[in-house]
Design a protein around this motif. Structure first.
Motif, PDB file in Angstrom:
ATOM      1  N   ALA A  19      28.205  54.876  52.485  1.00 43.66           N
ATOM      2  CA  ALA A  19      26.827  55.308  52.245  1.00 43.66           C
ATOM      3  C   ALA A  19      26.789  56.441  51.217  1.00 43.66           C
ATOM      4  N   ALA A  20      27.729  57.370  51.322  1.00 42.39           N
ATOM      5  CA  ALA A  20      27.803  58.474  50.358  1.00 42.39           C
ATOM      6  C   ALA A  20      28.162  57.946  48.971  1.00 42.39           C
ATOM      7  N   TRP A  21      29.061  56.950  48.924  1.00 44.07           N
ATOM      8  CA  TRP A  21      29.446  56.354  47.640  1.00 44.07           C
ATOM      9  C   TRP A  21      28.262  55.642  47.000  1.00 44.07           C
ATOM     10  N   GLN A  22      27.504  54.886  47.799  1.00 49.90           N
ATOM     11  CA  GLN A  22      26.335  54.181  47.272  1.00 49.90           C
ATOM     12  C   GLN A  22      25.295  55.159  46.719  1.00 49.90           C
ATOM     13  N   GLU A  23      25.147  56.295  47.371  1.00 55.17           N
ATOM     14  CA  GLU A  23      24.204  57.313  46.897  1.00 55.17           C
ATOM     15  C   GLU A  23      24.637  57.859  45.533  1.00 55.17           C
ATOM     16  N   LEU A  24      25.937  58.084  45.378  1.00 54.73           N
ATOM     17  CA  LEU A  24      26.444  58.566  44.093  1.00 54.73           C
ATOM     18  C   LEU A  24      26.380  57.467  43.037  1.00 54.73           C
ATOM     19  N   LEU A  25      26.579  56.222  43.453  1.00 57.42           N
ATOM     20  CA  LEU A  25      26.570  55.102  42.522  1.00 57.42           C
ATOM     21  C   LEU A  25      25.219  54.960  41.823  1.00 57.42           C
ATOM     22  N   VAL A  26      24.144  55.260  42.534  1.00 59.60           N
ATOM     23  CA  VAL A  26      22.808  55.209  41.928  1.00 59.60           C
ATOM     24  C   VAL A  26      22.744  56.151  40.724  1.00 59.60           C
ATOM     25  N   LYS A  27      23.296  57.340  40.870  1.00 54.41           N
ATOM     26  CA  LYS A  27      23.296  58.316  39.778  1.00 54.41           C
ATOM     27  C   LYS A  27      24.236  57.880  38.665  1.00 54.41           C
ATOM     28  N   VAL A  62      35.895  31.367  28.323  1.00 57.13           N
ATOM     29  CA  VAL A  62      34.436  31.419  28.412  1.00 57.13           C
ATOM     30  C   VAL A  62      33.975  30.963  29.789  1.00 57.13           C
ATOM     31  N   ALA A  63      34.580  29.887  30.292  1.00 57.77           N
ATOM     32  CA  ALA A  63      34.213  29.389  31.616  1.00 57.77           C
ATOM     33  C   ALA A  63      34.554  30.404  32.706  1.00 57.77           C
ATOM     34  N   VAL A  64      35.725  31.022  32.581  1.00 56.68           N
ATOM     35  CA  VAL A  64      36.139  32.024  33.563  1.00 56.68           C
ATOM     36  C   VAL A  64      35.183  33.217  33.552  1.00 56.68           C
ATOM     37  N   SER A  65      34.832  33.700  32.369  1.00 57.37           N
ATOM     38  CA  SER A  65      33.961  34.869  32.279  1.00 57.37           C
ATOM     39  C   SER A  65      32.555  34.534  32.744  1.00 57.37           C
ATOM     40  N   ASP A  66      32.072  33.308  32.474  1.00 57.53           N
ATOM     41  CA  ASP A  66      30.761  32.881  32.980  1.00 57.53           C
ATOM     42  C   ASP A  66      30.736  32.907  34.503  1.00 57.53           C
ATOM     43  N   ALA A  67      31.801  32.398  35.103  1.00 56.89           N
ATOM     44  CA  ALA A  67      31.882  32.382  36.565  1.00 56.89           C
ATOM     45  C   ALA A  67      31.912  33.793  37.133  1.00 56.89           C
ATOM     46  N   GLY A  68      32.648  34.675  36.468  1.00 56.89           N
ATOM     47  CA  GLY A  68      32.702  36.066  36.919  1.00 56.89           C
ATOM     48  C   GLY A  68      31.356  36.753  36.830  1.00 56.89           C
ATOM     49  N   GLU A  69      30.655  36.552  35.722  1.00 59.16           N
ATOM     50  CA  GLU A  69      29.323  37.138  35.573  1.00 59.16           C
ATOM     51  C   GLU A  69      28.379  36.643  36.651  1.00 59.16           C
ATOM     52  N   ALA A  70      28.405  35.329  36.931  1.00 58.67           N
ATOM     53  CA  ALA A  70      27.528  34.756  37.945  1.00 58.67           C
ATOM     54  C   ALA A  70      27.810  35.351  39.319  1.00 58.67           C
ATOM     55  N   ALA A  71      29.093  35.544  39.634  1.00 58.80           N
ATOM     56  CA  ALA A  71      29.457  36.117  40.930  1.00 58.80           C
ATOM     57  C   ALA A  71      28.948  37.540  41.071  1.00 58.80           C
ATOM     58  N   PHE A  72      29.056  38.350  39.997  1.00 58.96           N
ATOM     59  CA  PHE A  72      28.592  39.722  40.068  1.00 58.96           C
ATOM     60  C   PHE A  72      27.070  39.798  40.139  1.00 58.96           C
ATOM     61  N   ARG A  73      26.390  38.899  39.427  1.00 63.07           N
ATOM     62  CA  ARG A  73      24.925  38.879  39.505  1.00 63.07           C
ATOM     63  C   ARG A  73      24.482  38.548  40.921  1.00 63.07           C
ATOM     64  N   ASN A  74      25.183  37.621  41.550  1.00 61.88           N
ATOM     65  CA  ASN A  74      24.862  37.236  42.919  1.00 61.88           C
ATOM     66  C   ASN A  74      25.072  38.388  43.886  1.00 61.88           C
ATOM     67  N   ARG A  75      26.187  39.098  43.714  1.00 60.69           N
ATOM     68  CA  ARG A  75      26.473  40.254  44.578  1.00 60.69           C
ATOM     69  C   ARG A  75      25.444  41.340  44.370  1.00 60.69           C
ATOM     70  N   ASP A  76      25.066  41.566  43.109  1.00 59.09           N
ATOM     71  CA  ASP A  76      24.078  42.597  42.805  1.00 59.09           C
ATOM     72  C   ASP A  76      22.728  42.253  43.423  1.00 59.09           C
ATOM     73  N   ALA A  77      22.359  40.962  43.382  1.00 60.37           N
ATOM     74  CA  ALA A  77      21.084  40.530  43.959  1.00 60.37           C
ATOM     75  C   ALA A  77      21.065  40.719  45.470  1.00 60.37           C
ATOM     76  N   ASN A  78      22.233  40.649  46.084  1.00 62.36           N
ATOM     77  CA  ASN A  78      22.328  40.825  47.530  1.00 62.36           C
ATOM     78  C   ASN A  78      22.530  42.280  47.943  1.00 62.36           C
ATOM     79  N   GLY A  79      22.492  43.178  46.939  1.00 64.22           N
ATOM     80  CA  GLY A  79      22.602  44.604  47.240  1.00 64.22           C
ATOM     81  C   GLY A  79      23.995  45.070  47.573  1.00 64.22           C
ATOM     82  N   LYS A  80      25.016  44.328  47.133  1.00 59.41           N
ATOM     83  CA  LYS A  80      26.388  44.704  47.444  1.00 59.41           C
ATOM     84  C   LYS A  80      27.055  45.477  46.333  1.00 59.41           C
ATOM     85  N   VAL A  81      26.394  45.620  45.195  1.00 57.74           N
ATOM     86  CA  VAL A  81      26.980  46.357  44.078  1.00 57.74           C
ATOM     87  C   VAL A  81      25.985  47.410  43.622  1.00 57.74           C
TER      88      VAL A  81
END
Length: 265
Positions: free
Chosen positions: A30-38, A246-265
């Motif tokens: 929780a403390a890390w997430q608070e700092l991450l916002v900044k 290109v395929a590998v990086s596309d997959a990585g980007e999609a995974a991070f976008r998904n995690r971000d949408a779920n509030g995990k990043v």
């Protein structure tokens, strides 16, 4: 082995560290997430500043500057090595500098030690060069001793005085349009501390990282992020991004976008 009384005395003289609290996992995260916002706000502010930097006015370079390089005489245009952008770091290695003739100054040597592999800058049409007043034979000896591989030139005229680096270190940034040269940015003092990695160098150039997400003036070169990355020994052999990467990086980007949408990043 017995401890010396001197070492015990030195430990006793050191004040106790006032360390932060120790928390269980959930509270720590929780403390890390608070700092991450900044931290994310700071990243966005840095990106906005780089976008403003790309819109800075240019200054025409009217004088023909002369350098000595490993292959003989060189002009400022030659330092570009055919690329569109040039970053010149003024390093202090010459008679009268602390460390001469065995070393460059300690601060400039710290900068040199942190330079990332220049092939990644070259892939973005950017050349990084160092410049000092030491003769080329001394520069070659120093580079061999320290394991430095960036091109390093000898200043032979008023380049350092004209560009604010005659008495202090600094990075000057240039761009060329054909044979016409322009100064676009200058950074010194603590600003030099951030230099060394590929991204920091590209962020001070007029064209930036040249990636599609950047806020750049219309018509600036831009390609998708990640796709141009390569092993530093493979850029010359591969003119285009590897389809598998290109395929590998596309997959990585999609995974991070998904995690971000779920509030995990």
């Amino acid at each position: 082995m017995t401890k010396s009384p001197r070492s015990d005395q030195k430990k006793a003289e050191q004040p106790a560290m006032r360390t932060p609290p120790v928390l269980p996992r959930a509270a720590w995260e929780a403390a890390w997430q608070e700092l991450l916002v900044k931290e994310k706000a700071q990243t966005r502010a840095r990106d906005a500043l780089a976008a403003e930097r790309r819109r800075m006015p240019w200054m025409a370079v009217e004088k023909a500057y002369a350098f000595e390089g490993p292959n003989g005489k060189a002009s400022l245009l030659d330092l570009f090595e055919g690329r569109r952008q040039l970053i010149v770091y003024r390093a202090f290695f010459e008679p009268g500098v602390f460390g001469w003739p065995d070393h460059a100054c300690r601060g400039c040597s710290m900068v040199a030690d942190q330079v990332a592999h220049v092939a990644h800058l070259n892939a973005r049409d950017t050349t990084l060069a160092f410049a000092s007043r030491a003769p080329q034979q001394d520069i070659a000896r120093l580079k061999a001793r320290m394991g430095w591989e960036m091109p390093w030139y000898t200043i032979t005229d008023s380049f350092d005085a004209d560009f604010g680096v005659d008495e202090w270190h600094g990075h000057n940034v240039f761009i060329r349009q054909g044979d016409k040269l322009f100064r676009t940015y200058f950074i010194n003092n603590r600003g030099d501390e951030a230099m060394g990695n590929t991204w920091s160098y590209l962020d001070i150039t007029p064209l930036g990282r040249q990636e599609a997400w950047e806020d750049s003036p219309e018509g600036y070169p831009q390609t998708p992020p990640y796709k141009w990355w390569n092993w530093h020994d493979s850029y010359a052999a591969e003119a285009r991004p590897d389809p598998q990467w290109v395929a590998v990086s596309d997959a990585g980007e999609a995974a991070f976008r998904n995690r971000d949408a779920n509030g995990k990043v």
